[in-house]
Each structure stands twice: as C-alpha cells, then as structure tokens.
Design a protein around this motif. Sequence first.
Motif, PDB file in Angstrom:
ATOM      1  N   MET A 124     -30.958 -21.088 -20.715  1.00 52.78           N
ATOM      2  CA  MET A 124     -30.880 -20.168 -21.851  1.00 52.78           C
ATOM      3  C   MET A 124     -32.121 -19.264 -21.885  1.00 52.78           C
ATOM      4  SD  MET A 124     -28.712 -19.388 -23.996  1.00 52.78           S
ATOM      5  CE  MET A 124     -27.568 -20.420 -24.833  1.00 52.78           C
ATOM      6  N   ARG A 125     -33.284 -19.862 -21.634  1.00 52.73           N
ATOM      7  CA  ARG A 125     -34.523 -19.077 -21.655  1.00 52.73           C
ATOM      8  C   ARG A 125     -34.456 -17.987 -20.563  1.00 52.73           C
ATOM      9  NH1 ARG A 125     -38.765 -18.457 -19.216  1.00 52.73           N
ATOM     10  NH2 ARG A 125     -38.241 -19.907 -17.562  1.00 52.73           N
ATOM     11  N   LYS A 126     -33.927 -18.395 -19.404  1.00 52.94           N
ATOM     12  CA  LYS A 126     -33.841 -17.461 -18.273  1.00 52.94           C
ATOM     13  C   LYS A 126     -32.889 -16.300 -18.593  1.00 52.94           C
ATOM     14  CE  LYS A 126     -33.039 -17.961 -13.401  1.00 52.94           C
ATOM     15  NZ  LYS A 126     -32.484 -18.854 -12.398  1.00 52.94           N
ATOM     16  N   VAL A 127     -31.693 -16.621 -19.102  1.00 54.05           N
ATOM     17  CA  VAL A 127     -30.749 -15.520 -19.353  1.00 54.05           C
ATOM     18  C   VAL A 127     -31.226 -14.639 -20.513  1.00 54.05           C
ATOM     19  CG1 VAL A 127     -28.701 -16.667 -18.398  1.00 54.05           C
ATOM     20  CG2 VAL A 127     -29.112 -16.775 -20.839  1.00 54.05           C
ATOM     21  N   ARG A 128     -31.839 -15.273 -21.531  1.00 55.55           N
ATOM     22  CA  ARG A 128     -32.318 -14.446 -22.656  1.00 55.55           C
ATOM     23  C   ARG A 128     -33.385 -13.484 -22.157  1.00 55.55           C
ATOM     24  NH1 ARG A 128     -31.098 -18.393 -27.153  1.00 55.55           N
ATOM     25  NH2 ARG A 128     -29.235 -17.392 -27.958  1.00 55.55           N
ATOM     26  N   GLY A 129     -34.218 -13.968 -21.212  1.00 55.25           N
ATOM     27  CA  GLY A 129     -35.285 -13.123 -20.666  1.00 55.25           C
ATOM     28  C   GLY A 129     -34.736 -11.961 -19.872  1.00 55.25           C
ATOM     29  N   SER A 130     -33.689 -12.210 -19.090  1.00 55.46           N
ATOM     30  CA  SER A 130     -33.214 -11.130 -18.216  1.00 55.46           C
ATOM     31  C   SER A 130     -32.043 -10.352 -18.816  1.00 55.46           C
ATOM     32  CB  SER A 130     -32.818 -11.682 -16.843  1.00 55.46           C
ATOM     33  OG  SER A 130     -31.831 -12.667 -17.017  1.00 55.46           O
ATOM     34  N   ALA A 131     -31.373 -10.930 -19.836  1.00 52.05           N
ATOM     35  CA  ALA A 131     -30.156 -10.273 -20.344  1.00 52.05           C
ATOM     36  C   ALA A 131     -30.464  -9.070 -21.226  1.00 52.05           C
ATOM     37  CB  ALA A 131     -29.325 -11.268 -21.124  1.00 52.05           C
ATOM     38  N   ARG A 132     -31.665  -8.993 -21.780  1.00 54.63           N
ATOM     39  CA  ARG A 132     -32.107  -7.853 -22.589  1.00 54.63           C
ATOM     40  C   ARG A 132     -31.068  -7.463 -23.659  1.00 54.63           C
ATOM     41  NH1 ARG A 132     -32.436  -3.460 -19.078  1.00 54.63           N
ATOM     42  NH2 ARG A 132     -31.735  -4.518 -17.222  1.00 54.63           N
TER      43      ARG A 132
ATOM     44  N   PRO B 188     -24.158 -13.314 -20.816  1.00 58.76           N
ATOM     45  CA  PRO B 188     -24.836 -14.395 -20.096  1.00 58.76           C
ATOM     46  C   PRO B 188     -25.164 -15.579 -21.011  1.00 58.76           C
ATOM     47  CG  PRO B 188     -25.835 -12.255 -19.601  1.00 58.76           C
ATOM     48  CD  PRO B 188     -24.887 -12.041 -20.729  1.00 58.76           C
ATOM     49  N   VAL B 189     -25.496 -15.260 -22.265  1.00 53.00           N
ATOM     50  CA  VAL B 189     -25.806 -16.328 -23.231  1.00 53.00           C
ATOM     51  C   VAL B 189     -24.536 -17.152 -23.503  1.00 53.00           C
ATOM     52  CG1 VAL B 189     -26.537 -16.750 -25.619  1.00 53.00           C
ATOM     53  CG2 VAL B 189     -27.672 -14.969 -24.255  1.00 53.00           C
ATOM     54  N   ALA B 190     -23.415 -16.448 -23.703  1.00 54.23           N
ATOM     55  CA  ALA B 190     -22.145 -17.151 -23.963  1.00 54.23           C
ATOM     56  C   ALA B 190     -21.743 -17.989 -22.748  1.00 54.23           C
ATOM     57  CB  ALA B 190     -21.047 -16.131 -24.292  1.00 54.23           C
ATOM     58  N   CYS B 191     -22.068 -17.534 -21.552  1.00 51.70           N
ATOM     59  CA  CYS B 191     -21.732 -18.300 -20.337  1.00 51.70           C
ATOM     60  C   CYS B 191     -22.480 -19.630 -20.337  1.00 51.70           C
ATOM     61  CB  CYS B 191     -22.080 -17.491 -19.077  1.00 51.70           C
ATOM     62  SG  CYS B 191     -20.911 -16.149 -18.764  1.00 51.70           S
ATOM     63  N   VAL B 192     -23.765 -19.590 -20.702  1.00 55.03           N
ATOM     64  CA  VAL B 192     -24.528 -20.846 -20.756  1.00 55.03           C
ATOM     65  C   VAL B 192     -23.896 -21.771 -21.805  1.00 55.03           C
ATOM     66  CG1 VAL B 192     -26.773 -21.901 -21.253  1.00 55.03           C
ATOM     67  CG2 VAL B 192     -26.674 -19.713 -20.050  1.00 55.03           C
TER      68      VAL B 192
END
Length: 719
Positions: free
Chosen positions: A216-224, A229-233
């Motif tokens: 979650m931390r990774k996608v939040r960082g790159s998803a801008r 991506p958040v929903a995928c996690v």
Amino acid sequence: MAQYTRASGFVGLITLQNPPVNALSAVVRQAIVDTVKIALSDPKVKSVVICGQNGNFCGGADIKEFGGEMTGPPLIPMIHAIEAANKPMVAAIEGNALGGGLELALGCHYRIAHSKARLGLPEVTLGLLPAAGGSQRLPRLIGVPDALDLITTGRIVTAAEALRLGIVDQVTEHNTVDAAVKFALSVAGQPLDARRISTFPCPRPPDSDALFEEAMRKVRGSARGAMAPVACVQAVRAAATLPYERGMEREKELMATLFTSGQARALQYVFFAQRAVGRWSMPSGAGWDTSKPRPVNKAAVIGLGTMGRGITVALAQTGLSVVAIETQEKQLMEAKQAVTSMLERGAKRRGAAPALDRISYSRNIQAVADVDLVIEAVFEDMALKLEVFRQLSAFCKPGTLLCTNTSALDVDELARGTPNPELVVGMHFFAPAHVMKLLEVVYGKRSSPQAVATAMQLGKKMGKASVAVGNCRGFVGNRMLRLYVEQAFFLLEEGATPELVDGALEEFGFPMGVFRMSDLSGLDVGWRTRKAAGQAQPGEASGQSARIRNGSRYSPIGDLVCEQGRFGQKTGRGWYQYDKPGSRVARSDPWLHSFLEQYRARHGLVARSIDRQEVLERCLYALVNEGFRILEDGIAAGPEDIDVIYVFGYGWPGHRGGPMFYASTVGLPKVLERLEHYHQAHPDVPDLQPCGLLRRLVASGSPPVHRWREVIKKLHSQL
Ligand SMILES: CCC/C=C/C(=O)SCCNC(=O)CCNC(=O)[C@H](O)C(C)(C)COP(=O)([O-])OP(=O)([O-])OC[C@H]1O[C@@H](n2cnc3c(N)ncnc32)[C@H](O)[C@@H]1OP(=O)([O-])[O-]
C-alpha cells in the motif's frame, strides 16, 4: 462471436471470433455461454478447448462497451460456469491473454500457452481492477507477492515467466490448439476438484500484514492520486483474508467505486488516444492511410551526447543496424562504454542478449553512406546543425531520410539548407531517449508524407508513443510548457513559494512540480535559451522595465537565481537546497525565501496570500489555453495528440487524461471564465487571453472532447 467445432472426435473446440483482439463483447460473451452449454451437454464431448482466432487468445473485456449500458451475459457467472463444468476445460493461449481474457483462462481447469504468448492483468492501467474474479483467483494460484506485483502494476509476462509463476501448465513451441486438444484428451475423465482455482486456499505469507502495508505504501507513493492501484491492493488483501465468495463481493464493491470514479474514464480515453495518434494526418490531408513508409534497416546517429547515446540504444534494441558517429576520439570512446553498459543493463532486465554487435562506431561522418535514415543529435545550435546537414546531404545515398533530434529549433530552416527538404523531419526524443515513451515527429512545410510515415513507423517499432506535429517554436510539448513555467514564476513574484507551487502540482498528480523538475533538469538550460533570445539581461535592474519584454510581462527571477550559480541538483543549490551536488533530496532553502522577499521589495511587489487552487488554475489553464491555440494553428491535429504528448512526455497524470481531456472534465465554460478572470487581473500577460477556439467550442455548447475535431475542421475550412 464464438465458433463451435469438434476436434479429434472427443474435444469440443470453442474459438473466440472478434477481430482484432477477440475482446469479450456482449455478443462474444453470449456465444461463449451458448457454446459451453452445447459442449457440456454433448455426450460425445469428453473435454473442451477454448482458443481465439488468428493466433490471438483474448484482449479482455471490450473497453468500448464500458461507456454504455451493460448488455449480454456478465463475465463473472460465465467464468464460474466454465470452472464448475464437469468436463476438463482447457485454455489454448496464443498471442495475448489480457485482463478478462486471462480471467477467462483462469476459470479453465488447465492453461496451455504458446512460447510467444503474453499474459497479464493490465486493468489497473485502465483505472480498473481484475474484477471478473482475477483479483481472487490469481493470488490463490501463484501466491500473494507475485499476484500483488502483476495486479498493481498491470505488468505483462511472457509465457516462460507465466510457466515459472504457475499461471500456465504447459508451454509449447508448436501449434497451441493442437497441443491443447491433445492435452485435453489426455486429462478427459480425470477428477477436476483440485483444478478449480476458486476453491484453493489462498497461501498467506507469514508476515502478510507487513506485506500489504508495504504494498500500500508503495502504490500510494507512485500512484500520485490514482485510485486503481490502491483498490488492487485492497482486492488482493481480500483474497488473502476472506473466503472466496466474500472476496468476490469485495472485488465487486471496489470495482463499482472505480468504474464510476472518472479516473477510469480518463485512463480509457488515454488508451484510445494512444491508438488515435497512430492515425496521423498533415494539413495537406496526407496521412497514415495514404502514405507508405520506406523500409529502414540501417540507421546512423550523429553526436553521442546524452541524447545520441539513448537514441543509439533505442535503435539497436529495435533490431536495426546502427552506425554511431562522434568526431572526437575521447567522446566516442566514452559513448561506446556508456552505450554498451546501457544495452547490457537493459538486456539483463529483459533476460535477453545485449544487441552490442548491431552497433558500429565511427569518427567519420562518411560512414553514413549506406544507411536508410540518419538521426542527428548534435548540440542545439542552428549553425552546427546546418553544417552537419550539409555534410549529410553530400555523403548519404539518395533518398536517405534526414532527421533532427531537436527540442526547439526550426525544422524548416534546417530543411532549407539541404537539396532535398522533403526528406527532412524532426524527431524530438525525450531524455533518456531509450526509456522515455514519447516521440514528437515534427513535419516541416516541405517534409514529404512518406518521410513522416517512415519516422512514425520507426517510432512505433521503438515502442514510442509517436505523435506527428507541425513545426513551430517548441513544437507542442515545450510550446505549452513555457506558459505553465511562466505562470509559476509570476506566482513567486506575487507571493508564492516553490514549495507551495510544487505542492499543488504534485497533489494534482505530477511526479514533480515546476521547481523540483527545473532543479532536476538544470536551470541553466532555459537561462541559456533566454540569453540567446535576448530576454535574460544581466544585473539586478529594478523597476517596471526589468519585468517587461516586448510589451509583455517577464519574470527575471530564474535568470537571477542562475546568476548566483544555482543551477539545481548538479550544483547542490537551485530552487531548493541539496546535501551535496548531485543529491536528489530537495530541502527548503531559507536563502531562496529571503531572495524572493528582497526581489519583491526591489520591484515594489506586495506579497499576497495565494492558495493551491489559484496555482492550479494559473499554471494548468495557461497550458490548456496554449493547447487550444496549437489546435487552432493546426500544429496538432486533435486533442488526443496533445494529451498523449503530455501523459507520455511531461508527467501529466494519466488518471486525469491529459490537459485537453482535463479541460473538458472541468467544463470549458469554467476554463474560459477563469482565463478571462486572470487575463483581466494580468492584462500584461497576453497569453492568458482565452483562445478563439476555446470561445468557439463554448459557443457551440462545449461538445465532448471526441467531437472537437469536427469544430476544428470547420474552423480551418473557414480560414
Ligand atoms: C468485469 C471487467 C474485468 C475485466 C476488465 C478488462 O478486461 S479491461 C481490458 C483489459 N485488456 C487490456 O487492457 C488490453 C488492451 N489491449 C492491448 O493492450 C492491445 O490492444 C493488445 C496488446 C491486445 C494488441 O496490441 P496491438 O498493438 O496488436 O493492437 P492495438 O493496441 O492497436 O489494438 C488494435 C485495435 O483493437 C482495439 N482494442 C484492443 N484491445 C481492446 C479491448 N480490450 N477492447 C476494445 N478494443 C480493443 C484497439 O482500440 C485498436 O482499435 P483501432 O484503433 O484499430 O480502432
């Protein structure tokens, strides 16, 4: 639709038929439901193979149907019926098995893939998640970490990787349908309970909470700000923590939120825009459908600085023979070393052999004698480029295409310096050229449609989003960018800080705001251009005239910062400060803040409070307004061209669909009203005056973005 036949007497063969990618349209889904029923009720049929016609399994749900009302049988029960079948169901995967296509295959009991097949769940790139059970089945099949990687990135894998991950059961070099039929016969009558993925327990890694938090931390960082991506996690987490049925409910809820979010619509627009720019046209009417590209087997690159090196790598990786030319021995040796290590790194990543032997190096420009196309990438200096083009014209064989890699110079002026101006086009690559996806193909007044077609085709082969644009200062991307950067400078004068401006733009979704970006690319680049244009004048002049050029407002702030030797990251100081030269972590710099205060005091400017909304409106609407001017001038053929350029070359967040699409979602009347407001407040900035095309679109009822081309065409026909 889907065709039903029998193979080898006992195998029901269902062939999806919906060219070009066998997307799962309502008609195809209905045909699958019907043919599966026939196969399962036929006592002679022992097992079933599902394949796609023309060597392509399935490109997923039909994206064109997403905008309309849902008709036909839904995917989820269709896939459940396949999984629940009491005869072995085998997917024969050739070409692509993507999105709903792979989800369909995951519903089958076995998967046989051709060695050249590509598999993946790219829904996240369309603002969605694999919501036909993919988010629940894939983690059960291959485990949470790999499923998280594939689902949150949309990464496509080769058949070999799919086999290693356990997505497919067998890979064949031969006819995939034959192999699948043979396989289907071999498993006929065997129990299927252990083959239904939805019944598998989801393997839970021991530290799964930490794993999901990290993901979650990774996608939040790159998803801008992108939601998918958040929903995928969240969906994969549901697979790991809930029983299958509850996981499916969660998948459905998450999908419903995404589907109606607007972000999915924006990303799907970008998908189709990327395809639309391939159908390029020139103002003469010539275009992709009437112009045949020339074959290009061998190319030359002249000048092996940063850009030339990247272009050489990109060409060699495309499979072309490349002659890399640099006149200075030392630079040539350095470039050879750099290109070799770039190719080796790329090859390692792809698990392939580096294309080192495709490149020959030379100090002699006469080595261009047998190439089909040259890309000149020498220093941005018109006199130097003219000299290179003069020599190329003398040494190249007749018909060789002469391309200039320039971000701003006049392609027509260069073409005029050659005996065959029809062979000259601009190819504006973005740094690093072997990584960045965008290519502006710039046609001049005399460029032949064949030359443009050749450059466009080469760009496509290189995997670039290639956009054909007309010749003007800055072409499309940089011409618009100038207005955006200029507004950011004006905002500093009026009371903003780099932190405020960057914060607003990064919150909007840009990977970096104006000032952090400027620190990264180097402030001196623009300073040099402004000095050459006579805009940047040395010294600390004050008063009105110091901030006026050619009757318009001008901000010398960037020039003054450069005069202090602050060129950004490379000098350790710019709009921010850095621990040391070359460091990337930007920290607020008190020097800069007091410099801004002194600057305002010297110029009699009173700082006012500026909010993030104003930052966005000033920077983005100024950019959009120039986009309308570009359309009005016929430099870009349609809004899709501009949007693809901005999403793939300038960090515009894809989930906002590009600047022109964004303007349409804000509402053209609102964009017009705000531009009028800001122009009134800043009459010395003529660029803020709303463009005629924008007014015209508003007057004609603000049609949706896909209908702007009609209005533009009408406008041009009246001129
Ligand atoms: C409950 C829901 C859960 C499931 C969701 C999903 O499955 S979401 C979907 C997940 N799937 C994906 O994200 C895969 C999306 N597709 C691709 O990535 C590529 O098309 C490709 C790799 C399949 C083929 O590449 P290539 O270079 O060989 O060909 P190309 O790219 O030039 O396309 C040719 C033409 O086909 C068109 N078209 C293509 N796909 C679709 C589609 N699904 N639909 C409709 N149309 C589609 C494309 O617009 C173009 O039309 P044009 O311009 O000629 O009128």
